[in-house]
Design a protein around this motif. Structure first.
Motif, PDB file in Angstrom:
ATOM      1  N   ASP A  81     -25.911  32.064  -3.147  1.00 17.77           N
ATOM      2  CA  ASP A  81     -24.636  31.837  -3.829  1.00 17.77           C
ATOM      3  C   ASP A  81     -23.699  30.999  -2.966  1.00 17.77           C
ATOM      4  OD1 ASP A  81     -25.515  33.297  -6.000  1.00 17.77           O
ATOM      5  OD2 ASP A  81     -24.384  35.111  -5.459  1.00 17.77           O
ATOM      6  N   LEU A  82     -23.648  31.297  -1.689  1.00 20.91           N
ATOM      7  CA  LEU A  82     -22.795  30.549  -0.770  1.00 20.91           C
ATOM      8  C   LEU A  82     -23.225  29.092  -0.702  1.00 20.91           C
ATOM      9  CD1 LEU A  82     -20.608  30.362   1.438  1.00 20.91           C
ATOM     10  CD2 LEU A  82     -22.354  31.080   3.074  1.00 20.91           C
ATOM     11  N   TYR A  83     -24.532  28.850  -0.551  1.00 16.53           N
ATOM     12  CA  TYR A  83     -25.026  27.475  -0.478  1.00 16.53           C
ATOM     13  C   TYR A  83     -24.758  26.722  -1.779  1.00 16.53           C
ATOM     14  CZ  TYR A  83     -27.434  28.825   3.835  1.00 16.53           C
ATOM     15  OH  TYR A  83     -27.741  29.260   5.092  1.00 16.53           O
ATOM     16  N   ARG A  84     -24.940  27.404  -2.932  1.00 15.04           N
ATOM     17  CA  ARG A  84     -24.646  26.759  -4.220  1.00 15.04           C
ATOM     18  C   ARG A  84     -23.174  26.364  -4.294  1.00 15.04           C
ATOM     19  NH1 ARG A  84     -27.586  31.082  -6.349  1.00 15.04           N
ATOM     20  NH2 ARG A  84     -29.744  30.492  -6.667  1.00 15.04           N
ATOM     21  N   HIS A  85     -22.329  27.261  -3.856  1.00 14.14           N
ATOM     22  CA  HIS A  85     -20.883  26.997  -3.865  1.00 14.14           C
ATOM     23  C   HIS A  85     -20.554  25.781  -2.990  1.00 14.14           C
ATOM     24  CE1 HIS A  85     -16.592  27.824  -4.017  1.00 14.14           C
ATOM     25  NE2 HIS A  85     -16.563  27.732  -2.705  1.00 14.14           N
ATOM     26  N   ILE A  86     -21.135  25.733  -1.817  1.00 16.82           N
ATOM     27  CA  ILE A  86     -20.893  24.601  -0.900  1.00 16.82           C
ATOM     28  C   ILE A  86     -21.413  23.303  -1.514  1.00 16.82           C
ATOM     29  CG2 ILE A  86     -21.556  23.604   1.327  1.00 16.82           C
ATOM     30  CD1 ILE A  86     -21.544  26.535   2.403  1.00 16.82           C
ATOM     31  N   LEU A  87     -22.620  23.345  -2.058  1.00 16.08           N
ATOM     32  CA  LEU A  87     -23.189  22.140  -2.666  1.00 16.08           C
ATOM     33  C   LEU A  87     -22.374  21.689  -3.881  1.00 16.08           C
ATOM     34  CD1 LEU A  87     -26.978  22.961  -2.359  1.00 16.08           C
ATOM     35  CD2 LEU A  87     -25.695  21.232  -1.070  1.00 16.08           C
ATOM     36  N   ASP A  88     -21.930  22.630  -4.697  1.00 17.58           N
ATOM     37  CA  ASP A  88     -21.087  22.285  -5.845  1.00 17.58           C
ATOM     38  C   ASP A  88     -19.784  21.645  -5.385  1.00 17.58           C
ATOM     39  OD1 ASP A  88     -22.987  23.277  -7.586  1.00 17.58           O
ATOM     40  OD2 ASP A  88     -21.921  25.160  -7.980  1.00 17.58           O
ATOM     41  N   ALA A  89     -19.187  22.203  -4.350  1.00 15.27           N
ATOM     42  CA  ALA A  89     -17.931  21.658  -3.824  1.00 15.27           C
ATOM     43  C   ALA A  89     -18.146  20.247  -3.280  1.00 15.27           C
ATOM     44  CB  ALA A  89     -17.362  22.571  -2.746  1.00 15.27           C
ATOM     45  N   LYS A  90     -19.277  20.035  -2.594  1.00 14.26           N
ATOM     46  CA  LYS A  90     -19.573  18.691  -2.073  1.00 14.26           C
ATOM     47  C   LYS A  90     -19.789  17.712  -3.220  1.00 14.26           C
ATOM     48  CE  LYS A  90     -21.354  18.130   2.032  1.00 14.26           C
ATOM     49  NZ  LYS A  90     -22.298  17.900   3.087  1.00 14.26           N
ATOM     50  N   ALA A  91     -20.475  18.154  -4.277  1.00 15.71           N
ATOM     51  CA  ALA A  91     -20.728  17.287  -5.428  1.00 15.71           C
ATOM     52  C   ALA A  91     -19.420  16.925  -6.118  1.00 15.71           C
ATOM     53  CB  ALA A  91     -21.674  17.969  -6.410  1.00 15.71           C
ATOM     54  N   ILE A  92     -18.535  17.891  -6.255  1.00 12.36           N
ATOM     55  CA  ILE A  92     -17.231  17.621  -6.869  1.00 12.36           C
ATOM     56  C   ILE A  92     -16.448  16.648  -6.000  1.00 12.36           C
ATOM     57  CG2 ILE A  92     -14.998  18.662  -7.434  1.00 12.36           C
ATOM     58  CD1 ILE A  92     -16.617  21.165  -8.331  1.00 12.36           C
ATOM     59  N   GLY A  93     -16.474  16.869  -4.690  1.00 10.06           N
ATOM     60  CA  GLY A  93     -15.766  15.976  -3.768  1.00 10.06           C
ATOM     61  C   GLY A  93     -16.315  14.567  -3.828  1.00 10.06           C
ATOM     62  N   ALA A  94     -17.643  14.428  -3.894  1.00  5.28           N
ATOM     63  CA  ALA A  94     -18.266  13.105  -3.971  1.00  5.28           C
ATOM     64  C   ALA A  94     -17.908  12.429  -5.287  1.00  5.28           C
ATOM     65  CB  ALA A  94     -19.780  13.224  -3.832  1.00  5.28           C
ATOM     66  N   SER A  95     -17.857  13.200  -6.361  1.00  6.87           N
ATOM     67  CA  SER A  95     -17.505  12.649  -7.671  1.00  6.87           C
ATOM     68  C   SER A  95     -16.066  12.149  -7.677  1.00  6.87           C
ATOM     69  CB  SER A  95     -17.705  13.714  -8.750  1.00  6.87           C
ATOM     70  OG  SER A  95     -17.291  13.237 -10.002  1.00  6.87           O
TER      71      SER A  95
END
Length: 87
Positions: free
Chosen positions: A65-79
């Motif tokens: 869950d933590l890794y998914r959250h981090i990856l989602d946040a990075k994807a949002i930031g990149a977008s």
């Protein structure tokens, strides 16, 4: 020791005492030795607590869950960064 306050409920599944306080440690050891059934019950409660809160499948799920959250946040930031670059 870090984390002890999260795992030990004094008198229910163990005892807490100040780090480096040998007299307090000795006192708690003597309390457990003086009441073996209580010490055994506290030990059993500790085992159950750890099984319920720190079992491998639970910890793995929490890390996922933590890794998914981090990856989602990075994807949002990149977008967001990409959309700002397009302007």
């Amino acid at each position: 020791m870090p984390g002890c306050n999260e795992v030990v409920e004094p008198g229910w599944n163990g005892y807490l005492f100040p780090a480096g306080d040998a007299d307090a440690l000795a006192s708690k050891i003597n309390q457990v030795l003086a009441d073996r059934p209580k010490g055994a019950a506290m030990g059993a409660r500790s085992i159950e607590f750890v099984k319920q809160h720190f079992a491998l499948p639970l910890v793995v799920a929490q890390y996922c869950d933590l890794y998914r959250h981090i990856l989602d946040a990075k994807a949002i930031g990149a977008s967001i960064q990409a959309s700002q670059t397009e302007k």
